[in-house]
Write a protein that holds these residues in place. Sequence first.
Motif, mmCIF file in Angstrom:
data_model
loop_
_atom_site.group_PDB
_atom_site.id
_atom_site.type_symbol
_atom_site.label_atom_id
_atom_site.label_comp_id
_atom_site.label_asym_id
_atom_site.label_seq_id
_atom_site.Cartn_x
_atom_site.Cartn_y
_atom_site.Cartn_z
ATOM 1 N N ALA A 102 -13.299 5.001 2.767
ATOM 2 C CA ALA A 102 -13.216 6.237 1.982
ATOM 3 C C ALA A 102 -13.662 5.956 0.557
ATOM 4 C CB ALA A 102 -11.796 6.784 1.987
ATOM 5 N N GLY A 103 -14.322 6.938 -0.040
ATOM 6 C CA GLY A 103 -14.743 6.793 -1.421
ATOM 7 C C GLY A 103 -13.578 6.992 -2.369
ATOM 8 N N VAL A 104 -13.806 6.636 -3.618
ATOM 9 C CA VAL A 104 -12.771 6.784 -4.633
ATOM 10 C C VAL A 104 -13.460 7.134 -5.946
ATOM 11 C CG1 VAL A 104 -12.812 4.294 -5.120
ATOM 12 C CG2 VAL A 104 -10.810 5.649 -5.762
ATOM 13 N N SER A 105 -12.883 8.011 -6.717
ATOM 14 C CA SER A 105 -13.497 8.438 -7.968
ATOM 15 C C SER A 105 -13.235 7.412 -9.067
ATOM 16 C CB SER A 105 -12.932 9.790 -8.402
ATOM 17 O OG SER A 105 -11.573 9.651 -8.791
ATOM 18 N N PRO A 106 -14.083 7.388 -10.107
ATOM 19 C CA PRO A 106 -13.828 6.491 -11.245
ATOM 20 C C PRO A 106 -12.471 6.755 -11.885
ATOM 21 C CG PRO A 106 -16.065 7.357 -11.335
ATOM 22 C CD PRO A 106 -15.359 8.097 -10.240
ATOM 23 N N GLU A 107 -12.078 8.024 -11.942
ATOM 24 C CA GLU A 107 -10.785 8.368 -12.542
ATOM 25 C C GLU A 107 -9.631 7.773 -11.736
ATOM 26 O OE1 GLU A 107 -13.952 10.819 -13.830
ATOM 27 O OE2 GLU A 107 -13.165 10.586 -11.779
ATOM 28 N N ARG A 108 -9.772 7.819 -10.419
ATOM 29 C CA ARG A 108 -8.702 7.265 -9.578
ATOM 30 C C ARG A 108 -8.675 5.737 -9.665
ATOM 31 N NH1 ARG A 108 -6.793 10.504 -4.547
ATOM 32 N NH2 ARG A 108 -5.869 11.553 -6.339
ATOM 33 N N VAL A 109 -9.844 5.133 -9.829
ATOM 34 C CA VAL A 109 -9.878 3.676 -10.023
ATOM 35 C C VAL A 109 -9.111 3.298 -11.281
ATOM 36 C CG1 VAL A 109 -11.387 1.730 -10.644
ATOM 37 C CG2 VAL A 109 -12.014 3.241 -8.751
ATOM 38 N N SER B 147 0.834 -1.207 0.000
ATOM 39 C CA SER B 147 0.000 0.000 0.000
ATOM 40 C C SER B 147 0.865 1.252 0.000
ATOM 41 C CB SER B 147 -0.947 -0.003 1.200
ATOM 42 O OG SER B 147 -0.225 -0.092 2.410
ATOM 43 N N THR B 148 2.029 1.176 0.621
ATOM 44 C CA THR B 148 2.950 2.322 0.625
ATOM 45 C C THR B 148 3.459 2.607 -0.788
ATOM 46 O OG1 THR B 148 3.651 1.850 2.888
ATOM 47 C CG2 THR B 148 5.112 3.218 1.542
ATOM 48 N N GLN B 149 3.840 1.560 -1.505
ATOM 49 C CA GLN B 149 4.297 1.734 -2.883
ATOM 50 C C GLN B 149 3.184 2.272 -3.766
ATOM 51 O OE1 GLN B 149 5.566 -2.360 -3.309
ATOM 52 N NE2 GLN B 149 7.733 -1.781 -3.362
ATOM 53 N N GLY C 214 0.651 9.383 -5.624
ATOM 54 C CA GLY C 214 0.918 10.693 -5.051
ATOM 55 C C GLY C 214 -0.012 11.048 -3.912
ATOM 56 N N VAL C 215 -0.372 10.044 -3.093
ATOM 57 C CA VAL C 215 -1.262 10.281 -1.944
ATOM 58 C C VAL C 215 -0.634 9.661 -0.705
ATOM 59 C CG1 VAL C 215 -3.334 10.304 -3.388
ATOM 60 C CG2 VAL C 215 -2.584 8.152 -2.349
ATOM 61 N N GLN C 216 -1.231 9.938 0.457
ATOM 62 C CA GLN C 216 -0.771 9.333 1.699
ATOM 63 C C GLN C 216 -1.126 7.842 1.730
ATOM 64 O OE1 GLN C 216 1.017 10.919 4.184
ATOM 65 N NE2 GLN C 216 1.103 12.614 2.695
ATOM 66 N N GLN C 217 -0.281 7.061 2.410
ATOM 67 C CA GLN C 217 -0.510 5.607 2.487
ATOM 68 C C GLN C 217 -1.859 5.274 3.112
ATOM 69 O OE1 GLN C 217 -0.526 3.617 5.469
ATOM 70 N NE2 GLN C 217 -0.886 1.712 4.315
ATOM 71 N N ASN C 218 -2.267 6.054 4.133
ATOM 72 C CA ASN C 218 -3.539 5.738 4.790
ATOM 73 C C ASN C 218 -4.736 5.947 3.861
ATOM 74 O OD1 ASN C 218 -3.476 8.549 4.755
ATOM 75 N ND2 ASN C 218 -4.407 8.751 6.798
ATOM 76 N N GLN C 219 -4.582 6.757 2.814
ATOM 77 C CA GLN C 219 -5.684 6.937 1.861
ATOM 78 C C GLN C 219 -5.915 5.648 1.074
ATOM 79 O OE1 GLN C 219 -5.490 10.540 -0.378
ATOM 80 N NE2 GLN C 219 -7.230 10.024 -1.694
ATOM 81 N N ILE C 220 -4.853 4.964 0.670
ATOM 82 C CA ILE C 220 -4.991 3.683 -0.012
ATOM 83 C C ILE C 220 -5.647 2.673 0.930
ATOM 84 C CG2 ILE C 220 -3.752 1.738 -1.035
ATOM 85 C CD1 ILE C 220 -3.749 4.140 -2.833
ATOM 86 N N SER C 221 -5.196 2.643 2.180
ATOM 87 C CA SER C 221 -5.746 1.707 3.158
ATOM 88 C C SER C 221 -7.225 1.965 3.402
ATOM 89 C CB SER C 221 -4.972 1.799 4.479
ATOM 90 O OG SER C 221 -3.616 1.442 4.305
ATOM 91 N N ASN C 222 -7.613 3.241 3.510
ATOM 92 C CA ASN C 222 -9.016 3.575 3.761
ATOM 93 C C ASN C 222 -9.906 3.223 2.573
ATOM 94 O OD1 ASN C 222 -8.701 4.555 6.385
ATOM 95 N ND2 ASN C 222 -8.144 6.604 5.667
ATOM 96 N N VAL C 223 -9.405 3.430 1.360
ATOM 97 C CA VAL C 223 -10.167 3.060 0.166
ATOM 98 C C VAL C 223 -10.364 1.553 0.125
ATOM 99 C CG1 VAL C 223 -10.069 2.876 -2.352
ATOM 100 C CG2 VAL C 223 -9.585 5.059 -1.235
#
Length: 281
Positions: A49-56, A27-29, A35-44
């Motif tokens: 946490a929500g995630v946009s189609p573009e980010r998916v 998740s860190t990699q 270009g986001v914090q590691q905890n954002q990946i973990s929360n998604v």
Amino acid sequence: MRNNPTGRQLRLGTELRKLRERAGLTSTQASKLLGVQQNQISNVEAGRAGVSPERVRALACHYDCGDRTLVSALSDMAAERIRGWWEEYREILPGGLVDLAEMEHHATRLTAGITAHIPGQLQIHDHAREVFRQVVPELSPPDIEHRLSFRIKRQAVLFNDAPTPYRAVIHEAALRMQFGGPAVTKKQLRHILDMSDHPHIAVQVIPFAAGAYPGSGQSILYAHGTVSPLDTVHLDQSHGSALLDAEAQLDKYRVLLERMTDLALEPHATREFIHAITQDL
């Protein structure tokens, strides 16, 4: 931040985690690539946490996922902003039941394999009410009515403008178990016959004469997703509902349902079989 993500939100996060792990990334990699914090990946990935189609789509690209249909389906899940009717029951009923209705709403096809009960999608009011009266520990009258209204509303997927194709493989034992007595049972069986008249509904019976078969001790509902990796299995167990989505589990229950279907009578013979049971009541 979500405190209680729905089953669908959890599933989106789970699928994104699977893609990351297949790519061999932590998740860190992944967070550094995006270009986001590691905890954002973990929360998604935890559905918090929500995630946009573009980010998916960006994550799928970083994870080297070449399955365009899967990425498109995940992007569609991320874009959903609807609040379904089932959310009205979120504070009233167990979360597993509410997630079941959400799963059924989004399924492209539903296949049920049942031994001891009439499938919920085919139950009439009087039969369902008696089923809920037998729950241990005993439900209060208001709780019974909440569960009854919820069960009937779930059946809307079979009656809307674009009804969901539905197949039920039911053991003879379920047809002969008299919830509510002979009169209710006869009404319930006639309802199943009426439902089987619809072109998108197929009902098949496994007679006692078929003998033993794999999966006979479980109540299985297989919900087909827009792509097969997004399929889900729902198991109705005495201690609550379970939703399964691991690839090995999906493969297992696909095989079980195929074997049950092979043992069952064809729809026309099933109708004659059910009619004969009603004549005995």
